[in-house]
Design an enzyme around this catalytic site. Sequence first.
Site, PDB file in Angstrom:
ATOM      1  N   GLU A  77      43.923  33.432  77.647  1.00  0.00           N
ATOM      2  CA  GLU A  77      42.946  34.180  78.102  1.00  0.00           C
ATOM      3  C   GLU A  77      42.019  33.045  79.136  1.00  0.00           C
ATOM      4  O   GLU A  77      41.358  32.170  78.640  1.00  0.00           O
ATOM      5  CB  GLU A  77      41.945  34.745  77.065  1.00  0.00           C
ATOM      6  CG  GLU A  77      42.459  35.794  76.348  1.00  0.00           C
ATOM      7  CD  GLU A  77      42.723  37.070  77.007  1.00  0.00           C
ATOM      8  OE1 GLU A  77      42.719  37.153  78.181  1.00  0.00           O
ATOM      9  OE2 GLU A  77      43.471  37.997  76.373  1.00  0.00           O
TER      10      GLU A  77
ATOM     11  N   SER B  36      39.904  27.452  80.333  1.00  0.00           N
ATOM     12  CA  SER B  36      40.222  27.373  82.081  1.00  0.00           C
ATOM     13  C   SER B  36      41.919  27.512  82.170  1.00  0.00           C
ATOM     14  O   SER B  36      42.706  27.004  81.562  1.00  0.00           O
ATOM     15  CB  SER B  36      39.624  26.168  82.642  1.00  0.00           C
ATOM     16  OG  SER B  36      40.392  24.928  82.116  1.00  0.00           O
TER      17      SER B  36
ATOM     18  N   CYS C 282      33.908  35.025  81.653  1.00  0.00           N
ATOM     19  CA  CYS C 282      35.186  34.830  82.246  1.00  0.00           C
ATOM     20  C   CYS C 282      35.300  36.231  83.365  1.00  0.00           C
ATOM     21  O   CYS C 282      35.900  36.051  84.433  1.00  0.00           O
ATOM     22  CB  CYS C 282      36.446  35.013  81.285  1.00  0.00           C
ATOM     23  SG  CYS C 282      36.241  36.193  80.134  1.00  0.00           S
TER      24      CYS C 282
ATOM     25  N   GLU D  84      36.523  29.629  91.169  1.00  0.00           N
ATOM     26  CA  GLU D  84      35.814  30.172  90.130  1.00  0.00           C
ATOM     27  C   GLU D  84      34.573  29.194  89.828  1.00  0.00           C
ATOM     28  O   GLU D  84      34.615  27.984  89.572  1.00  0.00           O
ATOM     29  CB  GLU D  84      36.519  30.259  88.561  1.00  0.00           C
ATOM     30  CG  GLU D  84      35.619  31.115  87.750  1.00  0.00           C
ATOM     31  CD  GLU D  84      36.416  30.948  86.233  1.00  0.00           C
ATOM     32  OE1 GLU D  84      37.145  29.818  85.866  1.00  0.00           O
ATOM     33  OE2 GLU D  84      36.152  31.653  85.546  1.00  0.00           O
TER      34      GLU D  84
ATOM     35  N   PRO E 212      36.432  28.349  74.157  1.00  0.00           N
ATOM     36  CA  PRO E 212      35.456  27.551  75.302  1.00  0.00           C
ATOM     37  C   PRO E 212      34.069  27.818  74.853  1.00  0.00           C
ATOM     38  O   PRO E 212      33.821  27.991  73.400  1.00  0.00           O
ATOM     39  CB  PRO E 212      35.671  28.650  76.348  1.00  0.00           C
ATOM     40  CG  PRO E 212      35.912  30.079  75.925  1.00  0.00           C
ATOM     41  CD  PRO E 212      36.539  29.743  74.370  1.00  0.00           C
ATOM     42  N   TRP E 213      33.086  27.290  75.437  1.00  0.00           N
ATOM     43  CA  TRP E 213      31.491  27.218  75.075  1.00  0.00           C
ATOM     44  C   TRP E 213      30.785  28.194  75.639  1.00  0.00           C
ATOM     45  O   TRP E 213      29.564  28.264  75.438  1.00  0.00           O
ATOM     46  CB  TRP E 213      31.362  25.808  75.823  1.00  0.00           C
ATOM     47  CG  TRP E 213      31.500  25.632  77.146  1.00  0.00           C
ATOM     48  CD1 TRP E 213      32.300  24.763  77.479  1.00  0.00           C
ATOM     49  CD2 TRP E 213      31.070  26.008  78.209  1.00  0.00           C
ATOM     50  NE1 TRP E 213      32.725  24.617  78.821  1.00  0.00           N
ATOM     51  CE2 TRP E 213      32.007  25.456  79.470  1.00  0.00           C
ATOM     52  CE3 TRP E 213      30.057  26.859  78.752  1.00  0.00           C
ATOM     53  CZ2 TRP E 213      31.476  25.987  80.813  1.00  0.00           C
ATOM     54  CZ3 TRP E 213      29.868  27.342  79.933  1.00  0.00           C
ATOM     55  CH2 TRP E 213      30.438  26.627  80.999  1.00  0.00           C
TER      56      TRP E 213
ATOM     57  N   THR F 251      43.360  23.974  81.877  1.00  0.00           N
ATOM     58  CA  THR F 251      43.908  23.536  80.790  1.00  0.00           C
ATOM     59  C   THR F 251      44.962  24.552  80.066  1.00  0.00           C
ATOM     60  O   THR F 251      46.004  24.185  79.274  1.00  0.00           O
ATOM     61  CB  THR F 251      42.737  23.639  79.640  1.00  0.00           C
ATOM     62  OG1 THR F 251      41.626  22.811  80.335  1.00  0.00           O
ATOM     63  CG2 THR F 251      43.053  22.907  78.385  1.00  0.00           C
TER      64      THR F 251
ATOM     65  N   LYS G 134      39.631  25.803  66.675  1.00  0.00           N
ATOM     66  CA  LYS G 134      38.677  24.719  67.063  1.00  0.00           C
ATOM     67  C   LYS G 134      38.006  24.912  67.866  1.00  0.00           C
ATOM     68  O   LYS G 134      38.271  25.551  69.239  1.00  0.00           O
ATOM     69  CB  LYS G 134      39.704  23.680  68.002  1.00  0.00           C
ATOM     70  CG  LYS G 134      39.065  22.366  68.322  1.00  0.00           C
ATOM     71  CD  LYS G 134      40.034  21.719  69.300  1.00  0.00           C
ATOM     72  CE  LYS G 134      39.660  21.912  70.622  1.00  0.00           C
ATOM     73  NZ  LYS G 134      38.448  21.962  71.136  1.00  0.00           N
TER      74      LYS G 134
END
Length: 467
Positions: A240, A219, A274, A370, A142-143, A222, A167
Amino acid sequence: MRYELLIDGQLSCGEGSIGVIDPATGEVFEHCARALPEHLELAVAAALRAFDGWSRESLASRQSLLGAIADVIENNAQPLANLLTREQGKPLADSIWEVNGAAYIFRYYANLDIPVQVLEDSPQRRVEQHQMPLGVVGAILPWNFPMFMAAAKIAPTLLAGNTLVLKPAPSTPLTTLHLGALIKDLVPAGVLNLIADLNDLGPLLTAHPDIRKIGFTGSTQTGLKVMGSVVPTLKRLTLELGGNDAAIVLEDCDPRVVATKLFKAAFSNNGQICVALKRLYVPASLYDAVCGELAAIANRSVVGPGLEQGTELGPIQNQAQYERVLSLIESARQDGTIIAGGQRLDLPGYFVRPTIVRDINEGSALVDEEQFGPVLPVIRYQSLDQAIDSANNTQFGLGASVWSKDVAQAYAVAERLDAGTVWINNHGDVGPSIPFGGSKMSGVGAEYAQEGIAELTQLKIINIAKS
Ligand code: NAD
């Protein structure tokens, strides 16, 4: 500086480019190479070729590579941190902390043993348990913490003797690719491959027949797709995923002292963690005081570009998340009372002032979903049993916390909370020596420590008859 893919030990310019937006301006500030499906194929093929040699390397040699990568990160901490702030938005001091944290993760695994366990050594037999590498691993990030997450995937995967295709998130590829360029001559060709995409290569990675395991952080939405996608090839999977962490304040807390810590737990990294504190439960007796303290801290927080001196909270990382946070604030305006923030900044980037919402309850999107952003709902409770039930009444189960001067009482509450980690008088303290994972829809499996290594290896029993 060119930001290129790393495939088979070589930098590759892929095909076309990805424009990376600085969230402090909303403008593209840099480009990197884009991978197409054929580059993903080359990366997986390189990882597969490299596996045999890498998996036979001694543990000491794998550890030594990880130590060398930690050195490189530390020696390049300042430029990596600058780049991280540009692409992710966080204040520079937080980026320096994250980059050093990434080096710390590599260092931790550089010193971790993967011991052979002797299960039995009797006159009849000797039984040993070995942990064997799986093969090619695919990792998807994630970002919110690009450097930290990359380290948390790369280090244990390589230590366990696997090879990797990783990735990063489409909006934060640069630090990962830059790290690849810095370490490419240290890592044997094909052992680590880095590809960057426009949010289109994830499904190809998760379905790829030559990949044996997927480590996914992102997320829940996904994560569900990823889980479906690995079924036909029976891949190992670690997920996760998202969280909606509750914190319960007990009656004996000092509102001023606890509010400072709660604010940090909810608003660090602009709430884009998270395990950020996402729902706060406060007893009626302390409710006004805690709300007041939180609002005061929010009102004096300095929001601005991460590279500007004095900034405490940067922009939200990307436009989609910015719009989602603004829409949650609008719904909270109907469902509760905004006592701090509640508005965007009059700047071109994705800035939102830290927002505290009181007189809000379950049934409001801000409480039930969330938020992953700088908005905290504060919920009044009348009885502790009610607060515990409400805290557990969620599809998520990542983290939770209890706050009290009486640790025994807090411990009794912690035992009743359903989450992968429950903190007492803290929230969000994680690290590579502590296993981390979520219950319910927050994930499958665990990362970090020996539990994380177990998920990156296959058990092999050697059973020697003696009589
Ligand atoms: P996301 O799920 O949108 O994207 C994560 C990654 O998945 C990106 O790299 C994306 O390109 C890729 N992806 C998108 N579609 C895919 C598909 N169909 N198959 C495979 N990969 C695909 O998540 P995000 O918005 O980048 O991150 C925010 C979320 O991540 C939050 O819910 C947060 O709680 C969660 N998160 C969890 C942890 C944890 O350790 N539990 C850590 C950080 C973030």
